[in-house]
Design a protein around this motif. Structure first.
Motif, mmCIF file in Angstrom:
data_model
loop_
_atom_site.group_PDB
_atom_site.id
_atom_site.type_symbol
_atom_site.label_atom_id
_atom_site.label_comp_id
_atom_site.label_asym_id
_atom_site.label_seq_id
_atom_site.Cartn_x
_atom_site.Cartn_y
_atom_site.Cartn_z
ATOM 1 N N LEU A 57 0.477 3.753 -6.991
ATOM 2 C CA LEU A 57 -0.635 2.883 -7.364
ATOM 3 C C LEU A 57 -1.848 3.676 -7.831
ATOM 4 C CD1 LEU A 57 -1.384 -0.024 -7.529
ATOM 5 C CD2 LEU A 57 -2.207 0.050 -5.232
ATOM 6 N N ASP A 58 -1.987 4.935 -7.346
ATOM 7 C CA ASP A 58 -3.141 5.744 -7.745
ATOM 8 C C ASP A 58 -3.103 6.093 -9.227
ATOM 9 O OD1 ASP A 58 -0.878 7.101 -7.343
ATOM 10 O OD2 ASP A 58 -1.785 8.813 -6.330
ATOM 11 N N MET A 59 -1.887 6.124 -9.809
ATOM 12 C CA MET A 59 -1.818 6.382 -11.243
ATOM 13 C C MET A 59 -1.962 5.087 -12.047
ATOM 14 S SD MET A 59 1.185 8.260 -13.333
ATOM 15 C CE MET A 59 2.301 6.895 -13.292
ATOM 16 N N PHE A 60 -1.296 4.013 -11.548
ATOM 17 C CA PHE A 60 -1.276 2.784 -12.328
ATOM 18 C C PHE A 60 -2.610 2.055 -12.309
ATOM 19 C CE2 PHE A 60 3.244 3.349 -12.327
ATOM 20 C CZ PHE A 60 3.643 2.759 -13.489
ATOM 21 N N LEU B 59 -6.146 -5.197 -0.306
ATOM 22 C CA LEU B 59 -5.883 -5.278 1.135
ATOM 23 C C LEU B 59 -4.522 -4.682 1.478
ATOM 24 C CD1 LEU B 59 -7.214 -8.772 2.199
ATOM 25 C CD2 LEU B 59 -8.107 -6.550 2.756
ATOM 26 N N TYR B 60 -3.533 -4.893 0.586
ATOM 27 C CA TYR B 60 -2.214 -4.326 0.845
ATOM 28 C C TYR B 60 -2.244 -2.808 0.750
ATOM 29 C CZ TYR B 60 2.766 -3.585 0.662
ATOM 30 O OH TYR B 60 4.028 -3.157 0.931
ATOM 31 N N THR B 61 -3.088 -2.269 -0.143
ATOM 32 C CA THR B 61 -3.206 -0.814 -0.245
ATOM 33 C C THR B 61 -3.795 -0.222 1.035
ATOM 34 O OG1 THR B 61 -3.621 -1.139 -2.566
ATOM 35 C CG2 THR B 61 -4.068 1.026 -1.706
ATOM 36 N N LEU B 62 -4.726 -0.935 1.661
ATOM 37 C CA LEU B 62 -5.352 -0.420 2.886
ATOM 38 C C LEU B 62 -4.397 -0.432 4.069
ATOM 39 C CD1 LEU B 62 -8.974 -1.769 2.865
ATOM 40 C CD2 LEU B 62 -8.151 0.511 2.439
ATOM 41 N N LEU B 66 -6.103 4.232 6.877
ATOM 42 C CA LEU B 66 -7.472 4.354 6.354
ATOM 43 C C LEU B 66 -7.766 5.800 5.968
ATOM 44 C CD1 LEU B 66 -9.515 2.000 8.667
ATOM 45 C CD2 LEU B 66 -9.006 1.717 6.267
ATOM 46 N N TYR B 67 -6.993 6.330 5.007
ATOM 47 C CA TYR B 67 -7.282 7.662 4.500
ATOM 48 C C TYR B 67 -8.195 7.547 3.293
ATOM 49 C CZ TYR B 67 -3.172 8.530 7.293
ATOM 50 O OH TYR B 67 -2.287 8.566 8.312
ATOM 51 N N LEU B 68 -8.670 8.720 2.823
ATOM 52 C CA LEU B 68 -9.625 8.701 1.712
ATOM 53 C C LEU B 68 -8.957 8.241 0.420
ATOM 54 C CD1 LEU B 68 -12.472 9.313 0.836
ATOM 55 C CD2 LEU B 68 -11.763 11.613 0.284
ATOM 56 N N ALA B 69 -7.687 8.655 0.198
ATOM 57 C CA ALA B 69 -7.000 8.294 -1.044
ATOM 58 C C ALA B 69 -6.799 6.790 -1.134
ATOM 59 C CB ALA B 69 -5.650 9.013 -1.117
ATOM 60 N N ASN B 70 -6.375 6.183 -0.005
ATOM 61 C CA ASN B 70 -6.154 4.733 -0.022
ATOM 62 C C ASN B 70 -7.457 3.982 -0.243
ATOM 63 O OD1 ASN B 70 -3.466 4.938 0.351
ATOM 64 N ND2 ASN B 70 -3.566 4.781 2.573
ATOM 65 N N ILE B 71 -8.532 4.452 0.401
ATOM 66 C CA ILE B 71 -9.816 3.758 0.245
ATOM 67 C C ILE B 71 -10.311 3.869 -1.194
ATOM 68 C CG2 ILE B 71 -12.223 3.765 0.994
ATOM 69 C CD1 ILE B 71 -11.286 4.575 3.721
ATOM 70 N N LEU B 72 -10.079 5.040 -1.830
ATOM 71 C CA LEU B 72 -10.526 5.196 -3.223
ATOM 72 C C LEU B 72 -9.738 4.286 -4.157
ATOM 73 C CD1 LEU B 72 -11.285 8.957 -3.787
ATOM 74 C CD2 LEU B 72 -12.829 7.027 -3.786
ATOM 75 N N VAL B 73 -8.417 4.198 -3.953
ATOM 76 C CA VAL B 73 -7.607 3.309 -4.806
ATOM 77 C C VAL B 73 -8.031 1.866 -4.606
ATOM 78 C CG1 VAL B 73 -5.280 2.434 -5.151
ATOM 79 C CG2 VAL B 73 -5.657 4.850 -5.002
ATOM 80 N N SER B 74 -8.304 1.486 -3.352
ATOM 81 C CA SER B 74 -8.732 0.114 -3.065
ATOM 82 C C SER B 74 -10.081 -0.197 -3.712
ATOM 83 C CB SER B 74 -8.802 -0.076 -1.555
ATOM 84 O OG SER B 74 -9.279 -1.344 -1.266
ATOM 85 N N LEU B 75 -10.989 0.792 -3.679
ATOM 86 C CA LEU B 75 -12.290 0.593 -4.330
ATOM 87 C C LEU B 75 -12.132 0.440 -5.841
ATOM 88 C CD1 LEU B 75 -14.889 2.881 -2.559
ATOM 89 C CD2 LEU B 75 -14.835 0.418 -2.705
ATOM 90 N N LYS B 76 -11.184 1.214 -6.424
ATOM 91 C CA LYS B 76 -10.974 1.087 -7.864
ATOM 92 C C LYS B 76 -10.446 -0.297 -8.210
ATOM 93 C CE LYS B 76 -10.002 5.756 -9.410
ATOM 94 N NZ LYS B 76 -8.886 6.629 -9.801
#
Lengths: 88, 120
Positions: A57-60, B59-62, B66-76
């Protein structure tokens, strides 16, 4: 949850095919522009779902962000330069 | 009932609500008689559908922790939702305004024009 995401993606694909009907056979040109824009918004969600299914998901999410911005700018450019008075 | 199951149910409810709004917008886009009314159907409900679906996916990404990568993707993803919440109605408004200037009269049931055309 993967089966749920696949089902949602299929539903959205069918909905965008219905919108593509309006995009191809629309009575006026503006209907075609709106049809392409609506297909773009559904593709935004389908891209995020593909990212969830492939566990990348980080890429898409970047691709989806660029897609949203391009869709917005495309509709604005169509509205500004494509529709002149008396053309339609 | 664990916390993961409750979170899954919340995600499913958000995404199904978003897909329901998109479905209603598509039906309106297919069946309404006029360009303006079609734009009225898709311009609002598709925006709300994108917003609710993006909230569900964030919400599913979180759920992965609660790591930094997941929080950044969720914010995006939430940034995409807020951007489309501002940009979708703006694009709709610009397209409607240029169509109105190009001289399309709105549809009425008895065929009479609602407004005086051309506007002064």
């Amino acid at each position: 949850m993967d089966n749920f995401f696949i089902a949602i993606g299929l539903i959205l694909g069918i909905l965008s095919l219905i919108c593509l009907y309006r995009g191809i056979f629309g009575p006026t040109d503006i209907d075609r522009i709106i049809g392409v824009g609506v297909v773009g918004t559904k593709t935004l969600i389908i891209l995020l779902l593909i990212g969830l299914l492939y566990k990348r998901l980080d890429m898409f999410v970047d691709i989806a962000l660029v897609y949203a911005i391009l869709n917005f700018i495309g509709v604005l450019i169509f509205a500004k330069y494509f529709i002149k008075k008396g053309v339609l | 009932m664990s916390i993961l199951m409750v979170s899954n149910i919340i995600v499913i409810v958000f995404i199904l609500l978003g897909v329901f709004f998109m479905f209603a917008g598509t039906i309106g886009f297919l069946r309404l008689p006029d360009f303006y009314s079609r734009m009225h159907a898709t311009g609002k409900s598709d925006t709300l559908g994108v917003f609710l679906s993006c909230i569900g996916i964030a919400l599913y990404t979180l759920q992965g922790g609660l790591y930094l990568a997941n929080i950044l993707v969720s914010l995006k993803i939430m940034f995409i939702a807020v951007f489309w919440f501002l940009g979708g109605p703006t694009a709709t408004h610009a397209l409607l305004k240029s169509a109105f200037k190009s001289g399309i009269t709105p549809w009425t049931k008895d065929g009479r024009a609602v407004i005086e055309w051309p506007p002064k």
